[in-house]
Write a protein that holds these residues in place. Structure first.
Motif, short mmCIF file in Angstrom:
data_model
loop_
_atom_site.label_atom_id
_atom_site.label_comp_id
_atom_site.label_asym_id
_atom_site.label_seq_id
_atom_site.Cartn_x
_atom_site.Cartn_y
_atom_site.Cartn_z
N LEU A 146 2.40 -18.99 -7.78
CA LEU A 146 3.19 -20.10 -7.26
C LEU A 146 2.55 -21.45 -7.48
CD1 LEU A 146 4.34 -18.48 -3.90
CD2 LEU A 146 5.52 -18.47 -6.10
N GLU A 147 1.25 -21.47 -7.70
CA GLU A 147 0.55 -22.71 -7.99
C GLU A 147 -0.24 -22.52 -9.28
OE1 GLU A 147 0.00 -24.85 -3.77
OE2 GLU A 147 -1.60 -23.46 -4.27
N ASP A 148 -0.78 -23.60 -9.80
CA ASP A 148 -1.51 -23.51 -11.07
C ASP A 148 -2.92 -22.97 -10.84
OD1 ASP A 148 0.65 -24.49 -12.48
OD2 ASP A 148 0.02 -26.58 -12.22
N ASP A 149 -3.00 -21.74 -10.35
CA ASP A 149 -4.29 -21.10 -10.17
C ASP A 149 -4.14 -19.60 -10.45
OD1 ASP A 149 -3.07 -20.00 -7.92
OD2 ASP A 149 -3.98 -21.43 -6.54
N GLN A 150 -5.11 -18.81 -10.06
CA GLN A 150 -5.09 -17.38 -10.36
C GLN A 150 -4.64 -16.54 -9.16
OE1 GLN A 150 -5.67 -16.17 -13.54
NE2 GLN A 150 -5.54 -18.37 -13.89
N GLY A 243 1.83 -28.54 -8.93
CA GLY A 243 2.72 -28.58 -7.78
C GLY A 243 3.64 -29.78 -7.73
N LYS A 244 3.50 -30.71 -8.68
CA LYS A 244 4.33 -31.91 -8.72
C LYS A 244 5.42 -31.73 -9.78
CE LYS A 244 1.64 -33.91 -5.72
NZ LYS A 244 2.09 -34.09 -4.30
N VAL A 245 6.62 -32.16 -9.45
CA VAL A 245 7.74 -31.95 -10.36
C VAL A 245 8.18 -33.25 -11.02
CG1 VAL A 245 9.47 -32.22 -8.53
CG2 VAL A 245 10.05 -30.94 -10.60
N THR A 246 8.47 -33.15 -12.31
CA THR A 246 9.11 -34.23 -13.04
C THR A 246 10.51 -33.77 -13.38
OG1 THR A 246 7.02 -34.96 -14.02
CG2 THR A 246 9.05 -35.67 -15.12
N VAL A 247 11.51 -34.55 -12.98
CA VAL A 247 12.90 -34.17 -13.24
C VAL A 247 13.35 -34.81 -14.56
CG1 VAL A 247 15.26 -34.20 -12.35
CG2 VAL A 247 13.33 -34.05 -10.76
N THR A 418 12.25 -21.60 -13.51
CA THR A 418 11.42 -22.76 -13.20
C THR A 418 10.26 -22.36 -12.29
OG1 THR A 418 12.82 -23.30 -11.30
CG2 THR A 418 13.33 -24.37 -13.39
N LYS A 419 9.17 -23.10 -12.37
CA LYS A 419 8.06 -22.90 -11.46
C LYS A 419 8.43 -23.42 -10.08
CE LYS A 419 4.33 -23.21 -14.89
NZ LYS A 419 3.11 -23.95 -15.31
N SER A 420 7.70 -22.94 -9.10
CA SER A 420 7.98 -23.35 -7.71
C SER A 420 7.41 -24.73 -7.43
CB SER A 420 7.38 -22.35 -6.74
OG SER A 420 7.92 -21.06 -6.94
N PHE A 421 8.12 -25.48 -6.60
CA PHE A 421 7.64 -26.79 -6.17
C PHE A 421 8.34 -27.15 -4.86
CE2 PHE A 421 11.26 -27.37 -8.96
CZ PHE A 421 12.06 -28.31 -8.32
N GLU A 422 7.79 -28.12 -4.17
CA GLU A 422 8.34 -28.53 -2.88
C GLU A 422 9.77 -29.05 -3.05
OE1 GLU A 422 7.05 -31.17 1.04
OE2 GLU A 422 5.90 -31.32 -0.82
N GLN A 484 13.78 -35.38 -4.49
CA GLN A 484 12.43 -35.41 -5.06
C GLN A 484 11.52 -36.35 -4.28
OE1 GLN A 484 12.25 -36.98 -9.02
NE2 GLN A 484 10.19 -36.17 -9.42
N SER A 485 12.06 -37.43 -3.75
CA SER A 485 11.26 -38.45 -3.07
C SER A 485 10.93 -38.08 -1.63
CB SER A 485 11.97 -39.80 -3.09
OG SER A 485 13.20 -39.75 -2.38
N LYS A 486 11.52 -37.02 -1.12
CA LYS A 486 11.26 -36.64 0.28
C LYS A 486 9.82 -36.17 0.49
CE LYS A 486 15.98 -35.38 1.60
NZ LYS A 486 16.88 -34.32 2.04
#
Length: 486
Positions: A146-150, A243-247, A418-422, A484-486
């Protein structure tokens, strides 16, 4: 001196190599007591034959591996994904009257991400060796990081994708009269062109009644349409890093999607009336739709109108691709997450999940769900047919044809999600309803104006103009930006 330094370096390199090797080839194990078994609770959303098959497999596990190792599993079905998600949300918020999280629960990535952000998910990677993980379909397993780790927080247990299903009985006279071919339905643009032909052909059946052509096509998930359509055209609409999304709402690409859903819908080539597109096939309002492989169970055996009813046959095809795009198909379906708790419960949970996803058990389950198995060795027609024969499974023929269609080209297909993000769930809902709600309202308003005497051509032009697109695009972009801005 130099020899000592070299020898020391070689020793350190050897130790590092051994440490790395151990990390890759060992997994955490906890000794359990068969005389005092660990009790596990699972929450899921399966119902009908899926639930019955899952419960049969639980009984098998409890009587064999569970009995030997000291693990007992019991399950509770919430009946729907939304009810299960609500129960999970209530549990992590510790709402009054809410139950604690179970040891294992079915979850989509967005929900699992929210639970993980609260620190309440177990890292499953500790309990799996690299060899064990390598047996899962790469794209399926990747979703669980879920995050960029192992850290692995969500294990795939059954996946689905989209297919195209068609009312073959009513297609054949249209095809014979117009020359339309099934191959024309392989692209999104091809479906739009065929739908136009179908509208014009049905309109011509009643020359004394103008503009009464019928719709040809519908689709279930609009978010899948945006996500996979953009990916096929070379862009991720949600690009996630750390964890940050670009739309990425590339206007040109979004315009192509608008042209191949909103415009044909407004022209009467597409439609949506029931909760699911298969409902619209049943009422004869459309001939074809794009939906989940699991929807095969609900594709009707006959068309039922108010004054008529007749049996129909079906055709299953792969879901369409944007013209000139890459062979990406949507990857969907809940995995299983494990709640963070004592090592005994976490370990016991992974023992069950490993067993459930093994080839034989997993194929038994997918035969009753039209999902796809999650191990690489299981995703082929030979494996599917072998388990059907050995277990004497009376598999639903539509579900079988769906799986056969998907598995036939499995190795050449790129599955994507898509990857998970807030706030990912909220953004997906915007894609599900923003354009669909807009086109439904606009079509109703246009039809009412035409019924009141307005010119169809003039009314239609107002809605499908570039000004109309710009208006909707701005609304769509702002809706995503606000979340996205929330």
């Amino acid at each position: 001196m130099k020899k000592r330094i070299v020898a020391t370096l070689l020793t350190l390199m050897l130790l590092a190599s051994l440490a790395t090797g151990c990390g890759k080839n060992t997994a955490k194990a906890v000794k359990l007591d068969p005389d005092n078994p660990v009790s596990l609770k699972i929450w899921h959303y399966y119902n009908g034959t899926q639930q019955a098959t899952f419960e049969d497999l639980l009984e098998e596990f409890n009587a064999t591996v569970g009995h030997e190792d000291g693990i007992y599993v019991e399950a509770y079905s919430y009946g729907s994904v939304s009810d299960l998600e609500q129960a999970i949300t209530s549990a992590i918020k510790a709402e009054v009257g809410a139950e604690n999280l179970p040891d294992i629960f079915s979850s989509y990535a967005d929900t699992a991400y929210a639970v993980q952000q609260e620190g309440k998910l177990a890292d499953l990677s500790e309990y799996f060796t690299e060899e064990e993980k390598s047996k899962y379909v790469d794209e399926y397993l990747e979703e669980g990081y879920l995050e960029d780790d192992q850290s692995l927080y969500l294990l795939p247990v059954a996946k689905s994708t989209e297919i195209l299903m068609l009312n073959k009985t009513d297609w054949e006279p249209f095809s014979e009269a117009t020359g339309a071919k099934l191959d024309d339905l392989k692209t999104t643009e091809g479906i739009t062109e065929v739908a136009e032909k179908y509208y014009e052909w049905t309109d011509s059946q009643t020359p004394d009644v103008p503009d009464d052509g019928k719709a040809f096509y519908g689709r279930d998930s609009m978010s899948n349409y945006f996500i996979i359509g953009m990916k096929q055209m070379g862009k991720e609409i949600f690009e996630v890093n750390d964890g940050k999304v670009t739309v990425n709402t590339d206007k040109e690409l979004i315009h192509r999607l608008w042209e191949n859903y909103y415009v044909p819908y407004m022209k009467g080539y597409f439609s949506s009336y029931g909760k699911f597109a298969s409902d619209d096939v049943k009422t004869g309002d459309i001939l074809a739709y794009t939906g989940s492989t699991a929807s095969a169970f609900y594709f009707p055996d006959k068309v039922e109108k108010e004054d008529d009813s007749y049996p129909i046959e079906y055709v299953v095809q792969e879901s369409p691709i944007m013209e000139g795009g890459e062979n990406y198909r949507v990857q969907q379906g809940a995995g299983m997450a494990v709640a963070k708790s004592e090592e005994e419960h976490e370990y016991a949970s992974t023992v069950f999940l490993k067993w459930f996803t093994q080839k034989e058990q997993n194929l038994k389950f997918v035969c009753e769900s039209a999902y796809m198995p999650v191990l690489k060795e299981s995703n082929n027609i030979k494996a599917l047919e072998q388990i059907i024969k050995e277990e004497k499974i009376d598999m639903n023929h539509k579900a079988y044809d769906c799986l056969k269609t998907v598995l036939r080209d499995f190795d050449n297909t790129k599955f994507y999600t898509t990857k998970s993000f807030e706030n990912g769930y909220s953004m997906r809902k915007i894609m599900d309803y923003n354009l669909k709600d807009r086109v439904t309202a606009d079509k109703t308003a246009m039809d009412e104006a035409i019924a009141a005497g307005a010119s169809r051509e003039e009314e239609l032009e107002k809605y499908i103009s570039e000004e109309s697109f710009e208006s909707w695009y701005k609304e769509f972009y702002e809706a995503l930006s606000q979340v996205q801005s929330k």
